[in-house]
Design a protein around this motif. Structure first.
Motif, PDB file in Angstrom:
ATOM      1  N   ASP A  23      26.557  27.434  50.903  1.00  0.00           N
ATOM      2  CA  ASP A  23      26.973  26.512  49.672  1.00  0.00           C
ATOM      3  C   ASP A  23      28.610  26.790  49.213  1.00  0.00           C
ATOM      4  N   LYS A  24      29.171  27.713  49.792  1.00  0.00           N
ATOM      5  CA  LYS A  24      30.920  27.311  49.620  1.00  0.00           C
ATOM      6  C   LYS A  24      31.319  26.249  51.027  1.00  0.00           C
ATOM      7  N   ASN A  26      29.824  23.873  51.542  1.00  0.00           N
ATOM      8  CA  ASN A  26      29.151  22.432  50.808  1.00  0.00           C
ATOM      9  C   ASN A  26      30.202  21.839  49.909  1.00  0.00           C
ATOM     10  N   ASP A  27      30.620  22.879  48.991  1.00  0.00           N
ATOM     11  CA  ASP A  27      31.357  22.886  47.826  1.00  0.00           C
ATOM     12  C   ASP A  27      32.627  21.893  48.304  1.00  0.00           C
TER      13      ASP A  27
END
Ligand code: 2NL
Length: 339
Positions: A23-24, A26-27
């Motif tokens: 997720d990180k 992707n950020d």
């Protein structure tokens, strides 16, 4: 411009190194490469670059973008592999754990008794013929010499589908159908489910099973009936079994009898099993009534026959020493597995 790109690249590398999940990553991808991302903004500022420098700077921006994408992809692959690894570890299969035991089914005591009866009669050249459980009044009663006003009809307390169609109270209908076909001689048994409006108790059920037998040929006599049923009794209950015929009445046979077998527990001396009698009632039988033959277009002057009927549950209860008929219908595995 070159320095700016380099500082973006270094910052991104550091962010990727310290990211601990997908997720990180992707950020980071959105913050740098997205529509309003830092690198996208740099690309937009190309118009401030001198035209002669644009190819070089453009190339640099593209190279930086490709490098960041490659590093992001590599990191993403690493996280995915780690996640799969963790999932596999969590789902580990213990092949040493004993499997659930399969309970293998087996024949119901009724079926064991029926197959035994069938074996005996097939061995004597009989055919097994089944008939419909829903039958016309005519085949269940009328054709068997039981007219509408006959008291035997009340005794059987029948389930009617409508005025003319009913659940059969005996399997005789199957034999009437066979006689109507006109193919003689006949040697048959007809097993199957029958129905009577009886209350449930240790010896009664509104639905039970019967095996009827029928022989029609020239020169069939009561001696054939006795010999056949005596042989059947020996095969079912043991070589030393004796039989006894007591006069009886059925509307469809004349003369009629009930057959007893000598108690296979005590050999006839009298015991708890035969209630001190030495004999156990097994079946009803008789010579086919001439009027029954006539109704089936068989000439009673040329052909004669004998017939019998046994309750399958009665045989199963006796043979396996079961004292309550209801046990046969409850299908409790602890009961059934004993046979
Ligand atoms: C019993 C004994 C019996 C028959 C059934 C029969 C069938 C036809 C013609 C003549 Cl097609 N008879 N069946 C004969 C004697 C006895 O059953 O206890 N029944 C209630």
């Amino acid at each position: 411009m070159e320095n700016k790109l380099k500082s973006i690249r270094d910052k991104v590398l550091e962010q990727i190194n310290s990211a601990d999940n997908a997720d990180k990553l992707n950020d980071i991808r959105v913050a740098i490469l997205g529509k309003k991302g830092e690198l996208t903004e740099v690309l937009k500022s190309m118009r401030d670059v001198a035209p002669e420098d644009r190819p070089k700077v453009g190339q640099l921006v593209n190279d930086t973008r490709a490098e960041i994408e490659a590093i992001l992809d590599e990191a993403k692959t690493k996280f995915e592999a780690a996640a799969r690894e963790a999932k596999l570890k969590a789902e580990v299969l213990d092949v040493t754990l004993p499997a659930d035991k399969n309970r293998i089914g087996h024949r119901h005591p009724n079926t064991i008794a029926l197959e035994e009866i069938e074996r005996v009669f097939i061995g004597m050249g009989y055919e097994v013929v089944e008939g419909p459980e829903v039958e016309k009044d005519y085949y269940n009663f009328e054709a068997l010499n039981i007219p509408a006003d006959h008291p035997a009809k009340d005794e059987q307390d029948t389930f009617y589908v409508n005025g003319d169609i009913l659940l059969r109270t005996q399997t005789s209908g199957a034999q009437v159908h066979e006689m109507e076909k006109g193919k003689l001689p006949i040697r048959m048994i007809s097993p199957g489910r029958v129905f009577r409006a009886d209350e449930v108790d240790a010896t009664h059920s509104p639905s039970f099973h019967q095996v009827e037998g029928l022989v029609v040929d020239k020169n069939i006599t009561f001696a054939d009936l006795k010999g056949t049923l005596a042989e059947f009794a020996k095969e079912m209950f043991g070589e030393n079994t004796k039989v006894k015929f007591r006069p009886h009445h059925f509307p469809f046979t004349e003369p009629s009898a009930e057959m007893d077998v000598s108690c296979f527990k005590c050999g006839g001396k009298g015991c708890r099993f035969c209630k001190g009698e030495g004999w156990i009632e097994i079946l009803g039988c008789g010579m086919v009534h001439p009027h029954v033959l006539e109704m089936c277009h068989i000439d009673p002057e040329e052909y004669t026959g004998f017939a019998f009927g046994v309750g399958l549950e009665r045989i199963a209860l006796l043979k396996y020493e079961i004292d309550d008929m209801r046990l046969l219908y409850e299908n409790d595995y602890r009961f059934l597995k004993q046979f």
